[in-house]
Design an enzyme around this catalytic site. Sequence first.
Site, short mmCIF file in Angstrom:
data_model
loop_
_atom_site.label_atom_id
_atom_site.label_comp_id
_atom_site.label_asym_id
_atom_site.label_seq_id
_atom_site.Cartn_x
_atom_site.Cartn_y
_atom_site.Cartn_z
N ARG A 97 -53.10 17.85 -21.42
CA ARG A 97 -53.31 18.62 -22.57
C ARG A 97 -54.59 19.34 -22.72
O ARG A 97 -55.68 18.70 -22.20
CB ARG A 97 -53.27 17.97 -23.81
CG ARG A 97 -53.33 18.32 -25.18
CD ARG A 97 -54.83 18.27 -25.59
NE ARG A 97 -55.07 18.74 -27.06
CZ ARG A 97 -56.03 19.06 -27.59
NH1 ARG A 97 -57.35 18.76 -27.01
NH2 ARG A 97 -56.20 19.63 -28.78
N VAL A 98 -54.65 20.52 -22.86
CA VAL A 98 -55.71 21.28 -22.90
C VAL A 98 -55.95 21.83 -24.56
O VAL A 98 -54.89 22.35 -25.05
CB VAL A 98 -55.76 22.46 -22.06
CG1 VAL A 98 -56.80 23.56 -22.37
CG2 VAL A 98 -55.97 21.91 -20.50
N THR A 129 -64.02 23.56 -34.15
CA THR A 129 -63.83 22.26 -33.90
C THR A 129 -62.81 21.65 -34.61
O THR A 129 -62.33 22.39 -35.70
CB THR A 129 -65.20 21.39 -34.02
OG1 THR A 129 -64.96 19.88 -33.67
CG2 THR A 129 -65.33 21.29 -35.67
N THR A 179 -66.26 16.56 -29.93
CA THR A 179 -66.80 17.84 -29.24
C THR A 179 -68.09 18.51 -29.97
O THR A 179 -68.49 18.10 -31.00
CB THR A 179 -65.64 18.74 -29.97
OG1 THR A 179 -64.37 18.66 -29.37
CG2 THR A 179 -65.79 20.47 -29.72
N ASP A 226 -58.60 23.93 -27.71
CA ASP A 226 -59.23 25.32 -27.80
C ASP A 226 -60.57 25.60 -27.08
O ASP A 226 -60.82 26.39 -26.78
CB ASP A 226 -59.24 25.72 -29.25
CG ASP A 226 -60.31 24.48 -30.13
OD1 ASP A 226 -60.06 23.37 -29.57
OD2 ASP A 226 -61.15 25.06 -30.85
C1 SD4 Z 1 -59.64 19.81 -29.23
N1 SD4 Z 1 -61.00 21.06 -30.59
O1 SD4 Z 1 -59.65 19.58 -27.99
C2 SD4 Z 1 -61.14 20.05 -29.67
C3 SD4 Z 1 -61.41 18.69 -30.40
C4 SD4 Z 1 -62.59 18.46 -31.45
O2 SD4 Z 1 -63.83 17.45 -32.71
O3 SD4 Z 1 -63.12 19.73 -31.87
N2 SD4 Z 1 -62.89 17.50 -31.93
O4 SD4 Z 1 -58.78 20.10 -29.62
#
Ligand code: SD4
Length: 337
Positions: A224-225, A247, A196, A227
């Site tokens: 799956r989704v 993140t 991310t 945040d």
């Molecule tokens: C998620 N927050 O899809 C994201 C993943 C993420 O570093 O931040 N990875 O949950």
Amino acid sequence: MQRRKFLALSSLSLSTITFSSFKSIAPIRKPIVISTWDAGIEANKAAWQILRNGGTALDAVEQGVMVTESSQNCCVGLGANPDRDGFVTLDASIMDHQFNCGSVAFLERIKHPISVARRVMEKTPHVMLVGEGAQQFAVAEGFKLEEKKLSSEAEKSYQNWLKKSEYKPIINIERTKGENAFAPNKLETGEWNHDTIGMIAMDGNGNLSGSCTTSGAGFKMRGRVGDSPIIGAGLFVDNEIGAATATGQGEDVIRICGTHLVVELMRNGLHPEEACKKAVERIIKAKGIEKSKQIQVGFIAINKQGEYGGYCLQKGFNFAVCYADDKNFLEDGKYIL
Ligand code: SD4
């Protein structure tokens, strides 16, 4: 009695005066852009070029994270790890200084989900489009439908993962090889699972915007989704107060409406770092210490003075800060556990 009341009142107003005058005399640092993880350095460079030339924070946060979406070194975007059925699915959101926002989720085969999110914001009456509909919209807007193919690293990593087919989030996976490193060593084991970038910026006019784009958790369930595309969870901007992005394990950010919480805490007068810390504490409160030790979550935030900060659950999170031609550097997030 009267005198005591008077003293209480005057000390209250004194502290109010001191507090608000402190706020108003705090130096304003702008423009400024900050973004999550090591990849933020390169992304900030692109954003900074726009900001230093008088461009808007909105353009800066879009074009900044596009660098990461295109990067071969980073698992944001189509080069990322797939879901457990072998498909790369992308989530992204963007928000400007007037509460306009757009997002896409569960989007496949489009290289720049952040730009599709911006089109959702600017060209539709909606905030969020998902899956097939989001892809249809992107194609209608002229975005190219890329081949459905995993990058060679992702293919390797997926084949490895299939041996056990076990979904297990691993904290801080981006930084297992020292400074500025992603985790190429982890590609062999299929453990590279955070993918991310979140970016927030204030431009020369003092307007705030933010963006967040991700392939989500590696080997997640299909559909799956996280945040990142959810306004108030992975990203929130209130131009009167500040902006925040998140993140880490998205489920736990969603549970507490993480970035909205951070901005509201700044509204109550907290410095961005303190606000991020309180949001991390809220996760620990919701989840308990033992379960919190299994995950990572990090928040970053800026306020209208251009003050910034970040905080995370576990050691290992960092973010990139840029506010001058020669000031683009990584800062380690302070941590609680
Ligand atoms: C998620 N927050 O899809 C994201 C993943 C993420 O570093 O931040 N990875 O949950």
